[in-house]
Design a protein around this motif. Structure first.
Motif, mmCIF file in Angstrom:
data_model
loop_
_atom_site.group_PDB
_atom_site.id
_atom_site.type_symbol
_atom_site.label_atom_id
_atom_site.label_comp_id
_atom_site.label_asym_id
_atom_site.label_seq_id
_atom_site.Cartn_x
_atom_site.Cartn_y
_atom_site.Cartn_z
ATOM 1 N N TYR A 62 7.133 -6.715 -6.085
ATOM 2 C CA TYR A 62 7.255 -7.409 -7.385
ATOM 3 C C TYR A 62 6.428 -8.695 -7.376
ATOM 4 C CZ TYR A 62 9.618 -9.550 -11.453
ATOM 5 O OH TYR A 62 9.917 -10.145 -12.672
ATOM 6 N N SER A 93 5.280 -4.742 -11.159
ATOM 7 C CA SER A 93 5.725 -4.165 -9.883
ATOM 8 C C SER A 93 4.897 -2.922 -9.573
ATOM 9 C CB SER A 93 7.212 -3.805 -9.933
ATOM 10 O OG SER A 93 7.453 -2.812 -10.915
ATOM 11 N N SER A 121 6.454 -12.098 -8.648
ATOM 12 C CA SER A 121 7.396 -13.057 -9.235
ATOM 13 C C SER A 121 6.655 -14.291 -9.766
ATOM 14 C CB SER A 121 8.426 -13.483 -8.181
ATOM 15 O OG SER A 121 9.402 -14.333 -8.758
ATOM 16 N N ALA A 124 10.861 -6.204 -3.491
ATOM 17 C CA ALA A 124 11.914 -6.219 -4.507
ATOM 18 C C ALA A 124 13.016 -5.213 -4.227
ATOM 19 C CB ALA A 124 11.306 -5.951 -5.882
ATOM 20 N N GLU A 167 9.390 -1.128 -3.182
ATOM 21 C CA GLU A 167 8.932 -1.654 -4.464
ATOM 22 C C GLU A 167 8.528 -3.118 -4.282
ATOM 23 O OE1 GLU A 167 10.719 -1.740 -9.009
ATOM 24 O OE2 GLU A 167 11.440 -0.237 -7.555
ATOM 25 N N GLY A 184 11.681 -0.020 -11.230
ATOM 26 C CA GLY A 184 11.251 -1.162 -12.035
ATOM 27 C C GLY A 184 12.396 -1.930 -12.663
ATOM 28 N N TYR A 216 15.890 -4.276 -12.128
ATOM 29 C CA TYR A 216 16.465 -5.155 -11.113
ATOM 30 C C TYR A 216 17.748 -5.787 -11.647
ATOM 31 C CZ TYR A 216 11.605 -4.609 -9.832
ATOM 32 O OH TYR A 216 10.378 -4.063 -9.567
#
Length: 563
Positions: free
Chosen positions: A69, A114, A71, A47, A67, A209, A211
């Motif tokens: 994530y 995440s 999804s 991410a 990081e 965290g 985005y």
């Protein structure tokens, strides 16, 4: 025929049931590389990536994190997950340069959740784990490289940037920045078009965290009912710690005396609750409690009280963070001398960090280039060393010495008086002034008296016989040669103008002389013949041979002529 219709109806019904089940299953991400089987892969994305951080113009190359994530709405097990880094020179098929993340245990990550993995010591209170290989100065190259995420050996996502030769379709531009990340849609799904250049954008202003929202979503799309807004509000307001700055750092001191000094540079009272002190080498942070600082007020704390270790002698970086963990101030130092601190001082019209030998916790900073000297000593500005202070004393204060001593004005000390006495020699001796030793007096020289036929040699002081020269008389007819002192024959002077008396005795002398002369000549001839007998013999032999050959020739000539 009826059996065929029944079978067709059952087949259609079964297909509709299966289609409905598939519609509710999550769509798995397409893995990179060959997949073993048709099982869907976890929809995990890289991410966000941070390759460095810059605070107040200072670059911190090891302030890095990756990081990851989820999804999807479903929980994912991260066991077997691995994140590796390829340097810019690596190509597909080569081994990675280093490993960043490796998870060997069950680790469940919730839907749209995440996890953050950072360089060891960075974001120590925010990270879920640290890099496996922490390369000196940073594990993510600033100039470029590729980050790849795998699970159980199968590639899930790849991000290439800068000079990377490994990427998806097109790599991220080199001028993108130090932090870049993907965007999410309104439902929380993260974009992935298999094109790194299109999928990533600058993310330097986003918190951990957080985005960016993908393009194409209008502002009104973010509006929801009041209940949703209340759920999104944070429980407590974050403290930005505005105006709080580092002011002095005492590192190379005894552990119990180390300190970090902060100052409220703002114009109003500042609440420090939630503000933090961290370092680049320690995983622990120091958190302030409910403390308030007036404008301009200074506060020094010992981070060791909460387990935060500060490096003493090598290199380290001290950070100030707000309550969210964001860095607000930072100071780097190296090789601090013992008993010094790094202090912020106004020098030459600007604020600069300098090393000082005066420690002033909870007070305004003071600069001193050298450590203070002991009592009775002062600093020599030319050598930088402490020297004893010279005290000028008056005559009354002068030191009193003993009778046989005197006061040396240069050293201020008493010294024994040296008494020089003349040495006395015994009778018959005298004192040599050069060696200061006694030497025997030589006896007087008395002139020696010699006999009548002797003389005194002044060099040896001895008597020597006087040599007498007696000239003997030459025989009759001879005279003394004055040059050689020998007798020689008197030559007749035929040209004299007077007559020579004849005398019979003289005739006898002449005859004797002639006989002597003849004998001398004979002896000389004999000596010559004896000395040159060989040569004479050879000469006579040659004459003989010549005469013999001549006689032969005459005989032959006579025979030829008939004579």
């Amino acid at each position: 025929m009826n059996k065929i219709k029944v079978f067709a109806v059952l087949f259609t019904l079964l297909a509709q049931i299966c289609g409905g089940l598939l519609a509710f299953m999550p769509v798995g991400a397409v893995s990179e590389g060959d997949l073993d089987g048709d099982l869907p892969q976890p929809n995990l994305k890289i991410a966000k990536i941070q390759i460095e951080d810059t605070v107040a113009g200072v670059i911190f190359g090891a302030d890095e994190y990756v990081e990851i994530y989820n999804s999807s709405e479903m929980e994912v097990d991260l066991k077997g997950l691995k994140v590796v880094f390829y340097s810019g020179s690596k190509v597909e098929g080569e081994d990675p340069t280093r490993t960043l993340v490796k998870i060997d245990k069950d680790w469940l990550l919730g839907g749209f959740g995440s996890v953050i993995f950072s360089y060891n010591g960075y974001l120590s209170d925010k990270s879920d784990g640290f890099f496996v290989d922490n390369y000196a100065g940073g594990s993510l190259a600033k100039g470029g490289g590729a980050v790849r995420m795998l699970q159980n050996g199968q590639a899930l996502d790849t991000v290439g940037y800068g000079s990377a030769k490994i990427f998806e379709s097109k790599k991220i531009g080199g001028s993108l920045g130090a932090v870049f990340g993907r965007c999410v849609d309104l439902d929380g799904f993260m974009t992935d078009t298999d094109n790194n250049f299109d999928d990533f954008s600058d993310a330097s202003g986003l918190s951990l965290g957080e985005y960016a929202k993908c393009e194409g979503f209008a502002e009104e799309d973010d509006v929801s009912d009041g209940d949703d807004l209340e759920e999104d509000l944070p429980d407590e307001a974050e403290n930005a710690c505005l105006g709080l700055k580092l002011n002095e750092i005492g590192a190379n001191l005894a552990t119990e005396k180390q300190f970090v000094e902060v100052k409220n540079t703002g114009t109003s009272v500042l609440d420090l609750d939630g503000c933090q002190i961290a370092t680049s080498k320690s995983k622990v942070v120091y958190a302030f409690g409910s403390i308030s600082l007036e404008a301009g007020e200074i506060l020094a704390v010992n981070p060791n009280t909460q387990g935060l270790k500060i490096i003493k002698t090598t290199t380290d970086v001290v950070y100030l963070r707000d309550s969210s963990g964001a860095i607000t101030d930072a100071v780097a130092y190296e090789n601090m001398k013992s008993g010094t601190s790094l202090a912020l001082l106004w020098v030459g019209g600007e604020w600069v960090w300098v090393q000082t030998f005066v420690l002033t916790p909870d007070e305004e900073n003071i600069f001193e280039q050298y450590a203070r000297c002991s009592v009775g000593y002062e600093r020599n500005l030319e050598t930088g060393r402490c020297v004893k202070i010279k005290v000028e004393t008056t005559v009354a204060e002068a030191k009193t010495c003993a009778e046989n001593q005197f006061l040396n004005p240069e050293t201020g000390r008493c010294k024994k008086i040296e008494v020089v006495t003349e040495k006395t020699c015994d009778e018959g001796q005298f004192l040599n002034p050069e060696t200061n030793r006694c030497k025997k007096i030589p006896a007087p020289v008395v002139e020696k008296v010699c006999a009548e036929n002797q003389f005194l040699n002044l060099e040896t002081n001895r008597c020597k016989k006087i040599a007498t020269t007696v000239t003997s008389l030459c025989a009759e007819g001879y005279e003394r040669n004055p040059e050689t002192n020998r007798c020689r024959k008197i030559r007749e002077n035929l040209g004299a103008g007077f007559t020579v008396d004849s005398d019979k005795s003289s005739d006898g002398g002449s005859l004797g002389a002639l006989i002597c002369l003849g004998l001398v000549v004979l002896v000389g001839l004999g000596y010559l013949v004896f000395s040159f007998k060989m040569e004479i013999g050879k000469f006579c032999g040659k004459i003989y041979t010549y005469m013999r050959d001549l006689v032969r020739k005459i005989r032959i000539l006579g025979a030829n002529t008939g004579a």
